[in-house]
Design an enzyme around this catalytic site. Structure first.
Site, PDB file in Angstrom:
ATOM      1  N   TRP A 103       0.960  -1.328  -0.102  1.00 46.49           N
ATOM      2  CA  TRP A 103      -0.043  -0.058   0.063  1.00 46.49           C
ATOM      3  C   TRP A 103       0.902   1.176   0.014  1.00 46.49           C
ATOM      4  CZ3 TRP A 103      -4.568  -0.739  -1.843  1.00 46.49           C
ATOM      5  CH2 TRP A 103      -5.271  -1.615  -1.964  1.00 46.49           C
ATOM      6  N   ASP A 173      -1.465   6.968   6.449  1.00 48.98           N
ATOM      7  CA  ASP A 173      -2.577   6.010   5.968  1.00 48.98           C
ATOM      8  C   ASP A 173      -2.800   5.118   6.871  1.00 48.98           C
ATOM      9  OD1 ASP A 173      -4.260   4.318   4.965  1.00 48.98           O
ATOM     10  OD2 ASP A 173      -3.164   3.775   3.117  1.00 48.98           O
ATOM     11  N   LYS A 197     -12.540  -1.410   7.311  1.00 48.21           N
ATOM     12  CA  LYS A 197     -11.765  -2.228   8.053  1.00 48.21           C
ATOM     13  C   LYS A 197     -11.994  -2.287   9.533  1.00 48.21           C
ATOM     14  CE  LYS A 197      -8.044  -2.073   4.444  1.00 48.21           C
ATOM     15  NZ  LYS A 197      -8.314  -3.197   3.601  1.00 48.21           N
TER      16      LYS A 197
END
Length: 362
Positions: A103, A173, A197
């Site tokens: 990511w 993030d 999530k």
């Protein structure tokens, strides 16, 4: 309910049964309006209360200072990979990144489209099985910001501590570990997270940003990609993902009822310890991918002795009611995502299944 799966999906992920049941009860008639929240105007006073209430509760639970804005946006964290450099990477400056895996790498690739980038530290040489030591991070003098990916869902690594960046803006993030543990928000200029999530369902992305960073966005950026557009309109410039924001509000109430973020963190540690202990005590039958000091409390990644054995594990686990234990297609292996809403009972059941599988196949 007796037929709920043991849900270890990496995202969209498990939601608390209590949250789903409340949403079910209110689905057809929200707050006596005679309609679902999915049907009502986002300009209505009822929805404004939902929007403002979710922001307020998030501020309370996460300790967000008054000089930060809370935004509910669309496009997922992946859109933030581009919006951040579009808005904050000014000419003559460099976007600095700690490259910790899949990511972080995606965020770097997007930033390169808009300006200069630099890798302040990387664990690529270790196949991303660890988070770089804080002392390894070298921030360029002309850095506009340093970007970190708090938790890598694919590799299963997580920052234990965040870097001190001085006058350089720290951007995080936190898509896969938001609200899983207390965070000093004031260390960051911006925190962003896809909700699907730990925070709620897919469809809404949280941005927590210091006001001075987004007071004015460059005029050359399209309206919808300017942070100041959403700040000035309280996330209601266009039609927002109203049902997703409503569910985020329910999820935040659930976190508060469980004792807040610190209590949730301890619960998460208790859950993951069951699985990590099973791995560590297996005599090598199960092998954790991440270094112990970088292990994620959200995504437990592990391997078996062969791909055939991993396929058998995945097949038998599915037959026993476990969902989402295959590793990401880019790396293979196995992964258990133990986000906030995953019950202790599910982790206990998985640890017991793992022990039994080893007994039969070891």
């Amino acid at each position: 309910m007796t037929n709920r799966a043991y849900n270890f999906n990496a995202g969209p992920a498990a939601l608390p049964l209590e949250v789903l049941q409340q949403a079910q009860q209110e689905f057809l008639d929200y707050a006596g309006a005679g309609m679902s929240i999915m049907e009502m105007s986002h300009r209505s006073s009822i929805f404004e209360e939902v929007n403002d209430g979710a922001q307020s509760l998030l501020r309370e639970l996460f300790g967000i200072p008054n000089n930060y804005k809370v935004l509910f946006l669309q496009g997922g964290a992946s859109t933030q990979f581009a919006m951040i450099p579009m808005n904050l990477l000014t000419p003559g400056k460099t976007a600095a990144f700690v490259n910790t895996g899949s990511w972080a790498d995606k965020a770097i690739k997007e930033a390169k489209l808009f300006g200069e980038t630099a890798i302040a530290a990387s664990s690529e040489a270790y196949k991303y099985n660890r988070i770089p030591e804080l002392g390894e991070i070298v921030i360029p003098e002309n850095a506009a910001y340093l970007h970190v990916t708090s938790n890598e869902t694919i590799e299963g690594t997580q920052y234990a501590k965040y870097p001190e960046t001085g006058d350089v803006t720290l951007i995080g993030d936190l898509s896969s570990d938001i609200l899983s543990r207390p965070v000093d928000v004031s260390k960051f200029g911006m925190i962003y997270a896809g909700a699907q999530k730990n925070l709620g369902p897919s469809g809404v992305t949280l941005v927590i940003v210091r006001e001075d960073l987004v007071a004015e966005s460059p005029k050359s950026i399209p309206t919808m990609l300017r942070y100041d557009t959403h700040v000035k309109n309280n996330s209601l410039y266009n039609t927002p993902p109203s049902f997703s924001i409503y569910l985020v509000g329910l999820m935040l109430k659930w976190v508060k009822e469980r004792g807040g973020v610190a209590a949730v963190e301890q619960y998460n540690r208790d859950k993951t310890k069951l699985i990590y202990d099973t791995i560590d005590q297996s005599g090598g039958f199960y092998r954790g991918f991440a270094e112990a000091s970088s292990r994620s409390q959200m995504n437990i990644t592990f391997r078996l002795g062969s791909e055939e054995l991993e396929k058998l594990f995945a097949k038998e686990s599915e037959q026993n009611g476990f969902v989402g234990l295959k590793g990401h297609r880019s790396v293979g292996g196995l992964r258990a995502s133990t986000y906030n809403a995953v019950p202790l009972e599910s982790c206990k059941a998985l640890a017991e299944f793992m022990a039994d599988f080893q007994k039969r196949n070891g």
